[in-house]
Design an enzyme around this catalytic site. Structure first.
Site, PDB file in Angstrom:
ATOM      1  N   TYR A 142       0.865  -1.269  -0.138  1.00  0.00           N
ATOM      2  CA  TYR A 142       0.132   0.095   0.075  1.00  0.00           C
ATOM      3  C   TYR A 142       0.925   1.357   0.040  1.00  0.00           C
ATOM      4  O   TYR A 142       0.365   2.409  -0.519  1.00  0.00           O
ATOM      5  CB  TYR A 142      -0.749   0.224   1.121  1.00  0.00           C
ATOM      6  CG  TYR A 142      -2.213  -0.617   1.060  1.00  0.00           C
ATOM      7  CD1 TYR A 142      -2.148  -2.201   0.831  1.00  0.00           C
ATOM      8  CD2 TYR A 142      -3.389  -0.148   1.405  1.00  0.00           C
ATOM      9  CE1 TYR A 142      -3.343  -2.754   0.704  1.00  0.00           C
ATOM     10  CE2 TYR A 142      -4.599  -0.879   1.382  1.00  0.00           C
ATOM     11  CZ  TYR A 142      -4.497  -2.095   1.140  1.00  0.00           C
ATOM     12  OH  TYR A 142      -5.821  -2.874   1.113  1.00  0.00           O
ATOM     13  N   LYS A 187       3.456 -15.380   2.824  1.00  0.00           N
ATOM     14  CA  LYS A 187       3.530 -16.085   1.450  1.00  0.00           C
ATOM     15  C   LYS A 187       5.242 -16.471   1.602  1.00  0.00           C
ATOM     16  O   LYS A 187       5.714 -15.859   0.467  1.00  0.00           O
ATOM     17  CB  LYS A 187       3.164 -15.405   0.514  1.00  0.00           C
ATOM     18  CG  LYS A 187       2.800 -15.984  -0.863  1.00  0.00           C
ATOM     19  CD  LYS A 187       1.788 -17.064  -0.925  1.00  0.00           C
ATOM     20  CE  LYS A 187       1.993 -17.833  -2.430  1.00  0.00           C
ATOM     21  NZ  LYS A 187       1.127 -19.105  -2.357  1.00  0.00           N
ATOM     22  N   ASP A 219      -2.547 -18.468   1.120  1.00  0.00           N
ATOM     23  CA  ASP A 219      -3.529 -19.001   0.393  1.00  0.00           C
ATOM     24  C   ASP A 219      -4.381 -20.206   1.122  1.00  0.00           C
ATOM     25  O   ASP A 219      -5.604 -20.373   0.940  1.00  0.00           O
ATOM     26  CB  ASP A 219      -3.012 -19.700  -1.041  1.00  0.00           C
ATOM     27  CG  ASP A 219      -1.523 -20.267  -0.805  1.00  0.00           C
ATOM     28  OD1 ASP A 219      -1.139 -20.279   0.433  1.00  0.00           O
ATOM     29  OD2 ASP A 219      -1.252 -20.882  -1.945  1.00  0.00           O
ATOM     30  N   ASP A 243      -5.979  -7.074   4.708  1.00  0.00           N
ATOM     31  CA  ASP A 243      -7.269  -6.539   4.059  1.00  0.00           C
ATOM     32  C   ASP A 243      -8.349  -7.434   3.430  1.00  0.00           C
ATOM     33  O   ASP A 243      -9.488  -7.411   3.540  1.00  0.00           O
ATOM     34  CB  ASP A 243      -6.965  -5.581   2.858  1.00  0.00           C
ATOM     35  CG  ASP A 243      -7.965  -4.859   2.229  1.00  0.00           C
ATOM     36  OD1 ASP A 243      -8.767  -4.410   2.830  1.00  0.00           O
ATOM     37  OD2 ASP A 243      -7.963  -4.795   0.953  1.00  0.00           O
ATOM     38  N   ASP A 247     -12.031  -9.165   5.304  1.00  0.00           N
ATOM     39  CA  ASP A 247     -13.314  -9.242   4.384  1.00  0.00           C
ATOM     40  C   ASP A 247     -13.676 -10.838   4.267  1.00  0.00           C
ATOM     41  O   ASP A 247     -14.775 -10.878   4.654  1.00  0.00           O
ATOM     42  CB  ASP A 247     -13.131  -8.678   2.828  1.00  0.00           C
ATOM     43  CG  ASP A 247     -13.411  -7.521   2.540  1.00  0.00           C
ATOM     44  OD1 ASP A 247     -12.819  -6.528   3.557  1.00  0.00           O
ATOM     45  OD2 ASP A 247     -13.854  -7.046   1.470  1.00  0.00           O
TER      46      ASP A 247
HETATM   47  C1  IPM Z   1     -10.391  -1.493   4.289  1.00  0.00           C
HETATM   48  C2  IPM Z   1     -10.615  -0.967   2.976  1.00  0.00           C
HETATM   49  C3  IPM Z   1      -9.328   0.116   2.608  1.00  0.00           C
HETATM   50  C4  IPM Z   1      -8.153  -0.707   2.615  1.00  0.00           C
HETATM   51  C5  IPM Z   1      -9.619   0.805   1.529  1.00  0.00           C
HETATM   52  C6  IPM Z   1     -10.698   1.595   1.343  1.00  0.00           C
HETATM   53  C7  IPM Z   1      -8.444   1.859   1.178  1.00  0.00           C
HETATM   54  O1  IPM Z   1     -10.528  -1.669   2.071  1.00  0.00           O
HETATM   55  O2  IPM Z   1     -10.179  -0.553   5.386  1.00  0.00           O
HETATM   56  O3  IPM Z   1     -10.335  -2.698   4.585  1.00  0.00           O
HETATM   57  O4  IPM Z   1      -7.537  -1.269   1.618  1.00  0.00           O
HETATM   58  O5  IPM Z   1      -7.332  -0.807   3.800  1.00  0.00           O
HETATM   59 MG    MG Z   2     -10.764  -3.751   3.113  1.00  0.00          MG
END
Ligand code: IPM
Ligand code: MG
Length: 355
Positions: A142, A187, A219, A243, A247
């Site tokens: 990032y 990884k 993975d 990240d 999710d």
């Molecule tokens: C998160 C989001 C952010 C990230 C984006 C919006 C930059 O996906 O906070 O998980 O990738 O960190």
């Molecule tokens: Mg995210």
């Protein structure tokens, strides 16, 4: 206590979910005799529209000078074509880096009331999953160099030992306060930065003999999170893996709308935000789930303001709301009572009691 909170409503559903979290905070202040003062901060697409910059320096300073920051979400299609360094998300990355909040804590815990909302099998959910993902937040790909030259695009992934060590410590400390199991995810079969990550984690492990450290390739971890989530206690990983995995892990709870997060650095001034995005498709329709933001406000009280009773009160109020079978659309299932964003906030507030 008097606390100054910088408030970033942001874009999309950001303003509506933040509104509900502020209403909850105001009720907590009333019940416990605190004063929360709010300073509005523009960040993301709305700041691009207003200043031509997703996070002007003066706005960042308001955050750095606050006692903590509460954020909704940023971004949206409207700003998709602005150059990479000016995107709404860049404002968020600059905020995280500017505040020095390297440690992002993302809990994925099953609420017993939502066992029918998750896409996972009942036999998997019934194991009572409770994972914390500790994500490194201000390093890695990032924050490496990004450039596009002709038909080649480059993003640099770089980690130093000290960056890995400081997040590794948070991982070990977090595990020490829980079930003492830390899984380091990388990884290392492909990436140099991951081999360094693994080496530093094992070096640190010598200082934490009471914590059981395991390694897992990212993975494989992505598979294990849905196959057998109960095996995990604390997961520590680098920025982009965290990240993605957070999710994925959110699905254990049924909806990404339920997950709060805290981001801390070397001071108690933290950044608190739900892990979901700005969901422009449902913005302004009063259907978003504000619980991720409300629970983020609870984390702020717990981790930055040392108000654990107040945080418990919010979490209990959310639980009572779910017990009463109210659901926003994202976690709706048969036989439950559908409510909108505002109503959800009101109902949670009506369940708030001084613990
Ligand atoms: C998160 C989001 C952010 C990230 C984006 C919006 C930059 O996906 O906070 O998980 O990738 O960190
Ligand atoms: Mg995210």
């Amino acid at each position: 206590m008097v606390k100054n909170i910088a408030v970033i409503r942001g874009d999309g559903i950001g303003p509506e979910i933040v509104e509900q979290a502020l209403n909850v905070l105001n009720k907590v202040a009333e019940l416990y005799g605190h004063t929360f003062q709010y300073t509005d901060v523009d960040m993301g697409g709305c700041a691009i529209d207003k200043y031509g910059d997703p996070l002007p320096e003066a706005e960042l300073q308001k955050c750095v000078n606050s006692d903590s920051v509460l954020l909704g979400a940023v971004g949206g299609e409207k700003w998709n074509d602005v150059p990479g360094h000016m995107r709404p998300e860049k404002g968020l990355l600059r905020l995280r880096a500017g505040m020095g909040v390297y440690s992002n804590n993302r809990p994925a815990k099953i609420w017993k009331q939502l066992s029918d909302a998750t896409p996972l099998k009942k036999s998997i959910v019934d194991q009572g999953n409770d994972i914390i993902i500790v994500r490194e937040l201000i390093g890695g790909i990032y924050f490496g160099e990004h450039k596009t030259e002709g038909d080649i695009a480059i993003d640099v992934l770089k980690y130093s030992e000290s960056e890995i060590e400081r997040i590794g410590r948070i991982g070990f400390e977090t595990a020490r306060k829980r079930n003492k199991k830390l899984c380091s995810v990388e990884k290392s079969n492909v990436l140099d930065s991951s081999r360094l990550w693994k080496k530093v984690m094992h070096h640190l492990a010598e200082e934490y003999p009471d914590v059981e450290l395991s390694d897992m390739l990212v993975d494989n971890c992505a598979m294990q999170i849905v196959k057998n989530p109960a095996q995990f206690d604390v997961v520590v990983t680098e920025n982009m893996f965290g990240d993605i995995l957070s999710d994925e892990a959110s699905m254990i709870t049924g909806s990404i709308g339920m997950i709060p997060s805290s981001s801390l650095g070397s001071t108690t001034c933290g950044l608190y935000e739900p892990i979901h995005g700005s969901a422009p498709d449902i913005a302004g329709k009063d259907v978003a789930n504000p619980i991720g933001t409300i629970l983020s406000a609870a984390m702020m009280l717990r981790f930055s303001f040392d108000m654990s009773k107040e945080a418990d009160a919010i979490e209990n109020a959310v639980s009572a709301y779910l017990d009463a079978d109210y659901r926003t659309a994202d976690i709706m299932s048969e036989g439950k009572r559908l409510v909108g964003c505002r109503k959800c906030g009101e109902l949670i507030i009506s369940n708030l009691r001084k613990e």
